[in-house]
Structures are given as C-alpha cells and as structure tokens.
Design an enzyme around this catalytic site. Structure first.
Site, PDB file in Angstrom:
ATOM      1  N   ASP A   9     -20.653  -1.051  55.595  1.00  0.00           N
ATOM      2  CA  ASP A   9     -20.080  -1.394  54.292  1.00  0.00           C
ATOM      3  C   ASP A   9     -18.561  -1.446  54.427  1.00  0.00           C
ATOM      4  O   ASP A   9     -17.915  -0.445  54.730  1.00  0.00           O
ATOM      5  CB  ASP A   9     -20.485  -0.340  53.263  1.00  0.00           C
ATOM      6  CG  ASP A   9     -20.032  -0.693  51.849  1.00  0.00           C
ATOM      7  OD1 ASP A   9     -19.357  -1.724  51.665  1.00  0.00           O
ATOM      8  OD2 ASP A   9     -20.355   0.077  50.922  1.00  0.00           O
ATOM      9  N   ASP A 105     -19.837  -8.100  51.862  1.00  0.00           N
ATOM     10  CA  ASP A 105     -19.186  -6.956  52.491  1.00  0.00           C
ATOM     11  C   ASP A 105     -20.138  -5.927  53.089  1.00  0.00           C
ATOM     12  O   ASP A 105     -19.694  -4.879  53.567  1.00  0.00           O
ATOM     13  CB  ASP A 105     -18.269  -6.262  51.480  1.00  0.00           C
ATOM     14  CG  ASP A 105     -19.011  -5.845  50.209  1.00  0.00           C
ATOM     15  OD1 ASP A 105     -20.104  -6.377  49.949  1.00  0.00           O
ATOM     16  OD2 ASP A 105     -18.493  -4.979  49.476  1.00  0.00           O
ATOM     17  N   GLU A 106     -21.433  -6.185  53.068  1.00  0.00           N
ATOM     18  CA  GLU A 106     -22.393  -5.223  53.593  1.00  0.00           C
ATOM     19  C   GLU A 106     -23.419  -5.917  54.486  1.00  0.00           C
ATOM     20  O   GLU A 106     -23.808  -7.051  54.224  1.00  0.00           O
ATOM     21  CB  GLU A 106     -23.138  -4.509  52.459  1.00  0.00           C
ATOM     22  CG  GLU A 106     -22.238  -3.786  51.466  1.00  0.00           C
ATOM     23  CD  GLU A 106     -23.030  -3.120  50.371  1.00  0.00           C
ATOM     24  OE1 GLU A 106     -24.118  -2.553  50.668  1.00  0.00           O
ATOM     25  OE2 GLU A 106     -22.591  -3.154  49.206  1.00  0.00           O
TER      26      GLU A 106
END
Length: 409
Positions: A9, A105-106
């Site tokens: 993350d 973003d992950e």
C-alpha cells in the site's frame, strides 16, 4: 505448501507524489482535493502532517480548513499518479508474476515458493520503492489476501507487518470489525447493533448467525475473520472482464427541475454509449444514481427492451427511471448512470422497421465518435446541450478515471 501473500500500500499516495514534485510544500499540511468552485470539494487524500489535524478522506474542504487554516489544497493529477502506479508495478514484477491491483495505490503479490521469507522480500520492496520512486509503502505479509491487506493497514507509514497462522488471533481479533475488508459503514453499523464489535467477535460468532443478519455476505465475513480466504492472486497479465460501464458527475449547481436533469443525463449517456462502443459491448440493464443536496442518495435500475449501446435509448430509459422515482423534495447535487448485463441478441425484423431505425442511429453515433476523436469532444453537440452550457459543459468521457477495483471483480 503455505502461501506467502504480500499487500503493498503506497502511503498517502496522491499527496506523497504531489509533495515529491513540489518540495516547497513538503513540510506543510497538504491535501489533494477537488475544486470547491465546481463542487467537487472534498479531500481525496492528505499527507501525514495534515493527518495530525484530524482531517479525513471525503471531508468537505471548508470543514478541513476550519480544522487546519494553513492547509494547502492541490488539484488531483491522475496521469502523474497512474505513471507512479506503473513504476511501482515494475518493481513488483521483479518478485512475482502474480500481481493483482486494488486501485492505483495498492497491490497483492503472491511470492509463494521463493526461497526468501515474505518479510525479507517485503523489506527489499519497501527499500526499493523509497529509493527509486521517493515515496513510502506499508506492506502486510500473510498466508492469505485478507490478512495481508489487514497487515498493510495495521502499521503506517513505511512499515511491514507479518500476520501468520500463529499470531493472527493476537493481531486481528482485537481490531474493530470495520477494519476487516468488505465491512463498510452500513455493514459495520449493523454488526455493532448486534454487539459484534471486533474481528474476533465475527470469527467467534456462529456462522448461521452471521448468515441470518447479513445473508451470504455474513458467511463470507466469517470466513475472512477466521483466516479462511483462499482466493488466488491473479496473474499480472490476466484481464478482469468489465462488469459495468458508467459515469457520474457532481453538477456545477443544484439541479432544480426535470429539464436540468435531462441536460446532465444527456451528457452522461453520450459518454457511456461511446465507452460501450469502444469496448464492443451492449448492455440490457441500466442503473441511475441520484444524490440530493442533503447528501441523501439512492439507486434504481431496470431491464431495457433490448441490448443497446445507443445513447438515445440509454437516455430515454434513464430519464424514465428518474421520473418514476424522484419527487423533487430537494435539489440534486450529483447524478450518475451505468450499464451492465452485457450480451448480444439477434433482433427480429418487423413492419415498423425498428431494427433498421436502430441500425441508422448506431451508425450516426459511430460517425460522431469518429468526429470527436479527430476534432475534440465539443466539435458536435446536441442542440439541447446549448441551452445551459454551465450544466452541459463537462466531458465525462475524457475525464474518466479508473478507480479502485472491487475485491470480487
């Protein structure tokens, strides 16, 4: 063999990238947010300094400024974030072929079978992202995707958390039930009303009890809480089929009558129909989403008579759905439509020449697609869109951004 799953993350992703490119704001409270003038005035993300003021994602900008008068708000730059997301993925690809994104973003990585431990691999990834990209990540290491995700949230920023079969009860069970993936605000409230406060409470509940209050979803959450998630991490080249195509907008002013709604729905339907044709899809179920200026929202859907990618047909069905379900108690702040149930069926010719008329409409819209690609979105518009340029002057097709991917996609 036990699996080794990482969840990476990127910490405060949008804000971290902005601060990287703007050193003058790096040591100040920063939030990435929409435009207050165009009424997209909420916080999308904020840096660690801004977090100390109690700012939350989704909070209105005016409220955030009351908490932090010195807050610096920058508009989102999605092309830049997409670029950094791809750069991070290139690093992940050095460690596994099985990489599954969960938004920009992950990502999950399956590193099972590697001779190194998951924690060692996570540490190397953490260091590389910091040195090569200039941002930080938090990484969860576990034996399934759910607990790996929980681990990346457990300690932030720039940290690694290992949740193993030996320690998962010690780490996961005391956490609030809302920390578990797929427990949203509504589900969390329902669980709390039954005295289910923690992830451990879910795990220790009777599975039939969970099913009785939440149906199939309750059974899924029980398995998640007990570490029984066996879902695989997808291969990096595996494409997730589209489940729906849609667009929504927060309008520049409150919509106060049906004509305002027609203007906005026209633009949204034009965008969705173009995107359907770009994907070679036709859908039969249309859904509308409405939020009023008191922030109450609802969705309604219907099955159309035939599979379609024609904007006029989408508009007529969407407008009828709206007229059947809204009584104008309040002005409208946001509208959205989506189409799903994709397939194709052969149409029966009739004496009214319905098929021929629909074929002509589709050819006209395909021609308009070509013109817009060549000369821009506003080279040709419907006359009704000229009545109120303030409401119709947005371009959901070109501004469309892919946002977080569903866990069940």
């Amino acid at each position: 063999m036990d699996r080794t799953i990482l969840h990476v993350d990127c910490n405060k992703f949008y804000a971290s990238v902005e601060c990287l490119y703007r050193p003058e704001i790096r040591n100040k409270p920063v939030a990435v947010g929409g435009s207050a003038e165009s009424r997209h005035g909420i916080i999308l993300t904020k840096n660690e300094i801004a977090s100390k003021y109690g700012l939350t994602v989704g909070e209105p900008l005016w409220k955030a400024r009351q908490k932090c008068p010195d807050l610096i708000i920058v508009p989102p730059n999605y092309p830049l974030y997409i670029r950094f997301s791809k750069l991070a993925r290139m690093i992940y690809e050095d460690y596994s072929e099985y990489i599954e994104p969960f938004g920009l973003d992950e990502s999950w990585l399956d590193v099972s079978g590697d001779l190194r431990s998951g924690e060692d691999i996570a540490e190397e990834i953490r260091q590389r992202v910091k040195e090569e990209l200039g941002i930080t990540v938090s990484i969860g290491v576990s034996f399934n995707k759910i607990f790996a995700k929980l681990g990346s949230d457990y300690k932030k920023p720039d940290a690694i958390t290992v949740i193993s079969k030996e320690n998962y009860k010690d780490i996961a069970f005391p956490l609030p039930c809302t920390d578990l993936l797929m427990v949203g605000r509504s589900t969390g409230k329902k669980l709390l009303s039954y005295g289910v406060n923690t992830i451990g409470d879910i795990a220790n509940s009777d599975i039939e009890f969970m099913k009785s209050i939440l149906g199939k979803h309750g059974e899924t959450l029980w398995h998640f809480a007990n570490g029984l998630d066996n879902s695989p991490v997808k291969h990096k080249d595996e494409e997730t089929p589209l489940k729906s195509v849609g667009n929504s907008t927060t309008t520049s002013r409150d919509l106060v009558n049906n004509n305002d709604v027609r203007t906005v729905l026209r633009v949204l339907c034009e965008s969705v129909s173009t995107r359907l044709r770009e994907q070679g899809l036709k859908g039969k179920t249309i859904t509308i989403w409405v939020r009023d200026n008191k922030l109450n929202s609802f969705t309604r859907q219907k099955r159309m008579k035939t599979y379609t990618d024609i904007s006029t047909e989408l508009f007529e069905n969407a407008m009828q759905l709206f007229l059947d379900n809204y009584n104008w108690s309040f002005g409208i702040r946001s509208l959205g439509i989506s189409v799903n149930d994709f397939d194709f069926e052969y149409e029966q010719f009739d004496f009214a020449k319905t098929v021929e008329k629909r074929d002509k409409l589709e050819k006209i819209e395909t021609t308009i697609d070509c013109l817009k690609r060549r000369f821009g979105n506003y080279c040709i518009v419907r006359a009704c869109q000229l009545e109120d340029r303030e409401l119709s002057g947005f371009n959901p097709h070109d501004e469309h951004i892919i946002h977080p991917i569903s866990y069940f996609a």
